[in-house]
Design a protein around this motif. Structure first.
Motif, PDB file in Angstrom:
ATOM      1  N   ASP A 128       0.848  -1.197   0.000  1.00  0.00           N
ATOM      2  CA  ASP A 128       0.000   0.000   0.000  1.00  0.00           C
ATOM      3  C   ASP A 128       0.885   1.249   0.000  1.00  0.00           C
ATOM      4  OD1 ASP A 128       0.936   0.373   2.583  1.00  0.00           O
ATOM      5  OD2 ASP A 128      -0.977  -0.009   3.572  1.00  0.00           O
ATOM      6  N   VAL A 137      -0.208  -5.935   1.805  1.00  0.00           N
ATOM      7  CA  VAL A 137      -1.659  -6.093   1.952  1.00  0.00           C
ATOM      8  C   VAL A 137      -2.194  -7.017   0.866  1.00  0.00           C
ATOM      9  CG1 VAL A 137      -1.961  -3.814   3.007  1.00  0.00           C
ATOM     10  CG2 VAL A 137      -2.131  -4.058   0.521  1.00  0.00           C
ATOM     11  N   ASP A 196      -7.527  -6.739  -1.662  1.00  0.00           N
ATOM     12  CA  ASP A 196      -8.623  -5.918  -1.133  1.00  0.00           C
ATOM     13  C   ASP A 196      -8.151  -4.899  -0.097  1.00  0.00           C
ATOM     14  OD1 ASP A 196     -10.604  -7.222  -2.662  1.00  0.00           O
ATOM     15  OD2 ASP A 196     -10.668  -8.871  -1.225  1.00  0.00           O
ATOM     16  N   GLY A 197      -6.845  -4.864   0.139  1.00  0.00           N
ATOM     17  CA  GLY A 197      -6.300  -3.863   1.046  1.00  0.00           C
ATOM     18  C   GLY A 197      -6.181  -4.292   2.489  1.00  0.00           C
ATOM     19  N   TYR A 198      -6.412  -5.585   2.793  1.00  0.00           N
ATOM     20  CA  TYR A 198      -6.286  -6.053   4.167  1.00  0.00           C
ATOM     21  C   TYR A 198      -4.826  -6.385   4.487  1.00  0.00           C
ATOM     22  CZ  TYR A 198     -11.362  -6.548   3.964  1.00  0.00           C
ATOM     23  OH  TYR A 198     -12.701  -6.305   3.820  1.00  0.00           O
ATOM     24  N   GLU A 199      -4.445  -6.106   5.695  1.00  0.00           N
ATOM     25  CA  GLU A 199      -3.055  -6.292   6.130  1.00  0.00           C
ATOM     26  C   GLU A 199      -2.693  -7.776   6.206  1.00  0.00           C
ATOM     27  OE1 GLU A 199      -1.508  -5.898  10.514  1.00  0.00           O
ATOM     28  OE2 GLU A 199      -1.717  -3.891   9.639  1.00  0.00           O
TER      29      GLU A 199
END
Length: 242
Positions: A112, A118, A121-124
């Protein structure tokens, strides 16, 4: 109402549900790490398993459906991309979401704006905590250890659950345990493959065949419902004339 119409209507409802599942599978045929869904059907006799007597209007059967996920592995494709990762064998990558930990085999990760690893979908992605990568040369070895310009910055969490998996989907590629108290165990060995990506386990040809079969079944049930309805209408008109 003629009891036969209930069976035909049950078939219509079951076919509609199956069409939804098959359509979703096909929509995700190119989604990395996607696991296809399946349905099972069970015809249940009414009145505690007793078959209704001939001449009654009781509905003899209805169809109960159950959904389950097929966790078979998808094929693995070599991409050469630094942050494409696949698991060789069983297990899941751990992901931190706003609702808590989730688990995935979708390994098309990215960085990111802050350099954090990530998901798409941008989740860690979890390495016991956030994995921040600031450097030019990134190596991820088979143990999941991440080296940036030769210095370790974290280790990917790869875990597994007892089989058969008691997991439910949270989106198309994330899973969470059905039992919130379930504790995953770390995967031993060297399962991580950098530069590879596990693809969807959906076979477009198989899903299309099943989709066509289900559509035909739906049409047959619809014709049966119409036939019963026509019979009921004719009977009412004939009785009215008498």
């Amino acid at each position: 109402m003629n009891s036969g119409i209930y069976s035909a209507l049950s078939g219509n409802i079951a076919a509609m549900k199956r069409l939804d599942v098959l359509s979703n599978n096909l929509a995700n045929v190119n989604t990395p790490g996607f696991k296809k869904d399946r349905m099972t059907f069970e015809s249940l006799l009414q009145a505690a398993g007793k078959v209704p007597q001939a001449g009654t209007t009781d509905a003899p059967v209805y169809s109960e459906t159950a959904f389950f996920t097929d966790h078979s592995r998808g094929s693995v494709s070599q991409t050469g991309n630094t942050f494409d990762l696949a698991i060789d064998g069983d297990g899941f990558f751990v992901v931190n979401t706003p609702e808590g930990k989730a688990y995935t085999r979708q390994g098309n990760f990215k960085l990111d704006a802050t350099g954090k690893l990530v998901t798409a979908d941008g989740y860690e992605v979890s390495g016991g905590g956030p994995i921040v990568i600031n450097g030019s040369r990134v190596e991820i070895n088979a143990r999941g250890e991440i080296l940036v310009d030769g210095s370790p910055v974290g280790t990917l969490e790869v875990v597994d659950f007892p089989k058969p998996y008691a997991l439910q989907k949270n989106g198309n590629a994330l899973f969470v345990p059905t039992d919130p108290q379930a504790v995953p165990q770390p995967v031993q060995g060297e399962p991580v493959r950098q530069g590879y990506l596990e693809l969807s386990n959906v076979s477009a040809i198989q899903e299309m065949v099943q989709l066509i079969e289900t559509q035909r079944f739906f049409e047959m049930c619809s014709k049966a419902v119409k036939a019963y309805d026509d019979m009921a209408g004719k009977a009412a008109n004939e009785v009215g004339k008498i």
